[in-house]
Scaffold this active site. Structure first.
Site, short mmCIF file in Angstrom:
data_model
loop_
_atom_site.label_atom_id
_atom_site.label_comp_id
_atom_site.label_asym_id
_atom_site.label_seq_id
_atom_site.Cartn_x
_atom_site.Cartn_y
_atom_site.Cartn_z
CD GLU A 1 -1.15 0.45 3.67
OE1 GLU A 1 -1.16 1.36 4.48
OE2 GLU A 1 -1.78 -0.61 3.82
CG HIS B 1 -11.30 -8.84 7.45
ND1 HIS B 1 -10.39 -9.46 6.61
CD2 HIS B 1 -10.60 -7.91 8.13
CE1 HIS B 1 -9.21 -8.90 6.77
NE2 HIS B 1 -9.31 -7.96 7.69
#
Length: 753
Positions: free
Chosen positions: A605, A694
């Site tokens: 990222e 998640h």
């Protein structure tokens, strides 16, 4: 030509994380949908009023999201994966939550959509899914309802809408492959309908976000902009909005579009504003993104004024935040524990609004006296002893190539590690954290508030670590972790123990959904005054004969997930952190810890948005990791963990890290990430995540076995590990036990053949 100001968006979660608390209460069945919606209305009204009171002329509406603004756009367009649809075809807030989380208070659970980073930020969006023959229609009218709310409150409204080309660019084709750009003509009628509805409400300007225009896009995508915006022109004025980089390379495409204004990020981009002024159509408005929406530093308004003053009076001009203030904490004024000197260096979202008001007033009046007063703390900081540490700077300057090399190559190290650990085939482990229960959070909070003395706190943490070891041994895991009960956040915890960082009480920013983080702030040179993780790792290892991993957050991730200094390069900060953590690796090893995990989930990222800038970043990012790890002996196994990543375009750099084992997130992408490792012939060991942490859904043994068999077709089984996608901090113990039991069973089944 009166200059106005605006923000591109405002933090959603609330100063006290009210949105997070309301979401999680609703998901748990402890509050009603109506109560959740009421919290959203209250937050929106408060945030509009706060911006207005701070001096903002045009208020963003449509920046609020119940989970993520890309997901909101997907619902607006009727883009709902079949597995998440209601039986009657309707769309409601639970549809949105099922896409984001895999489950909601109503409807059937189903695999959540893929989640990935929003450009090069630490915010995550839900990836739109496209299938052949897909239909689009205006389905979710949240934007229009919120515009009506703001208008009813008497606000000067500027709706915010994610643009059609960027939305398509951010998505992925599922099933039979086709060019997703071919869907553009199908979604434009929905955009036309939305713009028509906004025009009916008397809206003059719409902020239409096209951040993809700062990327090095394929020519076909650049060519798509003109016909798309030809179709959207005429109903309202469009402010074409870009951020996170400059637009000069794509300016020919941009200036051909039938829009009425352009927003540019003048903080992160290298655009020259005078050159932009010369090249833009003379009747276009220029929105100058002068105030950094992604950091916490007070702006040098004298410098910002100098940057823009030469075009004042020559075209319509607005001043703005560089990007949405979503990426900034809300309000510095509530930070009571920062000392006055350090606090004077910062500006959070509301203070950034004040900066925009001050800059607007000075640009309109020409009286610059107030700018020097505002910028005075910035000048003082440049000479502060809080910032500069000569010993750190000297050590950094003395780094040699040898400092980033392990003593031997992987093959030699692997043999030493096999002899030391004698692990079975398909070794099982977890990524590091275990559920942060109410008891753990209360323990830490009581200690932080002074309601619990150090001895009782340490006794409590030790008991939670002991329980984590017992749980793992009972489950039959092969390589254990201590569970990280003492850690509030994987970056904040290290920052608290390193010199050069400061912390806030309420500096929360949204990461995804209800997940918020409170990033540390790097204010000066970084060093390690004392060991950080050694004591708890050593204690955990004393409770078991199985290896317990030491757990570190890597230098690039600490950098990416902190608010960095702006007076030195990111490379300098990363290498300072790497040197501090290098000492931690040496101390863990000396304490008998044989497996040390250095998490680098943020390596990808941190990539610059333009590929032409990648090589320089990857060179120093990899070097920082290696400086951190290279002190380890041959029989010390270095793991690293990466999540939300696409690897194929950086495989050379992943291999160059030279970690003995890499664990990655693969379950949401159905193991497709392993293609990169297969094609590259990645030489070291890999743990592909076998279930999505998640989501609260528990994977079956058969599901995990199937994923592992799929993995073994790409990577030799003797080099595969078995682990979840990520840490288990946000999960509850019941689903954690169930999922890990199934994972261990799947590994045992595969060992038996």
């Amino acid at each position: 030509m009166t200059i106005l100001n605006h923000t591109l968006g405002f933090p959603r979660v609330g100063l006290r994380r009210e949105l997070k608390k309301a979401q999680e209460s609703y998901w748990a069945g402890n509050s009603t949908r109506e109560e959740l919606l009421a919290v959203g209305r209250e937050l929106r009204a408060r945030h509009w009023d706060q911006q207005k009171q701070a001096g903002i002329d045009l208020l963003p509406v449509g920046d609020f999201a119940w989970y993520d603004h890309v997901l909101t756009t997907s619902l607006l367009l009727g883009n709902v994966p079949a597995r998440h649809q209601n039986k009657d075809g309707s769309v409601d807030i639970d549809t949105l939550f099922r896409i984001g989380r895999g489950r909601a208070p109503t409807g059937e659970p189903a695999a959540a959509a893929e989640m990935t980073k929003w450009f090069n930020t630490n915010y995550h969006y839900m990836v739109p899914e496209f299938v052949k023959g897909q239909q689009f229609k205006l389905t979710w009218t949240q934007l229009l309802e919120e515009v009506d709310e703001a208008l009813a409150l008497g606000h000067n409204v500027k709706p915010v809408l994610l643009g059609p080309v960027t939305w398509l660019w951010l998505g992925k084709v599922k099933g039979e492959q086709f060019d997703r750009l071919s869907l553009l003509n199908d979604i434009l009628p929905v955009y036309q309908q939305v713009l028509a509805e906004l025009a009916k409400r008397g809206i003059e300007w719409v902020q239409i976000d096209e951040p993809a225009l700062v990327l090095e896009l394929p020519q076909a995508w650049l060519d798509a902009y003109k016909p798309a915006y030809d179709a959207l022109q005429g109903q309202v004025k469009l402010l074409l909005t870009t951020y996170f980089e400059g637009v000069t390379p794509n300016l020919d495409t941009i200036t051909a579009l039938p829009v009425q204004g352009l927003h540019v990020d003048l903080v992160h981009g290298k655009d020259d504003v005078v050159e932009l002024h010369k090249r833009l159509p003379s009747d276009w408005l220029l929105s100058a993104g002068l105030i950094n929406g992604r950091n916490v530093w007070r702006a040098d308004l004298t410098e910002k004024y100098a940057q823009i003053k030469d075009i004042v009076g020559k075209r319509d001009l607005w001043v703005a935040s560089s990007c949405s203030l979503l990426h900034s904490p809300i309000d510095l004024s509530v930070e009571t524990r920062l000392d006055a000197e350090v606090k004077s260096w910062f500006a959070f979202a509301l203070q950034k609004c004040h900066e925009l008001a001050l800059l607007r007033d000075v640009l309109n009046s020409g009286d610059t006296a107030a700018l020097a007063e505002w910028s005075a703390p910035i000048q003082a900081r440049r000479h502060s002893t809080r910032v500069h540490n000569p010993a750190v700077e000297k050590r950094l300057a003395a780094i040699t190539a040898q400092d980033s090399q392990r003593a031997n190559v992987y093959e030699v190290r692997a043999e030493a590690q096999r002899a030391r650990f004698k692990l079975p085939a398909w070794p099982t482990t977890t990524i590091g954290s275990f559920p942060q229960t109410t008891e753990i959070r209360t323990l830490r909070l009581d200690f932080k508030k002074g309601n619990l003395d150090a001895n009782n706190y340490r006794t409590g943490i030790a008991e939670h670590i002991r329980q984590a070891i017992v749980e793992q041994e009972r489950l039959g895991l092969d390589v254990l972790v201590h569970g990280e009960a003492e850690r509030n956040d994987m970056v904040e915890y290290f920052g608290e123990h390193l010199d050069g960082f400061v912390f806030t009480q309420n500096g929360w920013v949204q990461s995804y959904g209800s997940r918020c983080v409170k990033p540390p702030i790097v204010i000066g040179d970084v060093s390690r005054p004392a060991p950080i993780t050694v004591e708890w790792a050593k204690y955990a290892q004393s409770l078991t004969d199985k290896p317990v991993k030491g757990m570190l957050t890597g230098p690039v991730t600490i950098l990416c997930w902190s608010f960095p200094r702006e007076d030195v390069s990111r490379e300098t900060i990363a290498k300072q952190i790497a040197l501090a953590l290098r000492d931690e690796v040496a101390d863990l090893e000396a304490a008998g810890i044989g497996i040390i995990q250095i998490d680098e989930p943020a390596l990808r990222e941190g990539l610059p948005l333009r590929r032409s800038d990648w090589d320089a970043y990857l060179q120093w990012g990899v070097e920082a990791f290696r400086i951190n790890a290279a002190v380890a002996k041959d029989d010390t196994q270095i793991h690293t963990h990466m999540c939300y990543c696409e690897f194929n375009d950086i495989m050379d750099s992943i291999a160059a890290l030279d970690a003995d084992v890499i664990t990655i997130e693969t379950s949401r992408s159905d193991m497709e990430l392993l293609e990169s490792f297969e094609e590259f012939d990645y030489p070291n060991e890999i743990g592909p995540g076998v279930y999505d942490i998640h989501s609260p859904n528990v994977p079956s043994v058969e599901w995990i076995e199937a994923l592992l068999k799929k993995a073994a077709k790409r990577i030799p089984a003797e080099r595969l590990w078995v682990n979840p996608d990520c840490g288990l901090k946000t999960r509850g113990w019941p689903e954690t036990r169930a999922a890990l039991a199934n994972m261990v069973q799947a590994a045992q089944n595969l060992r038996r053949g």
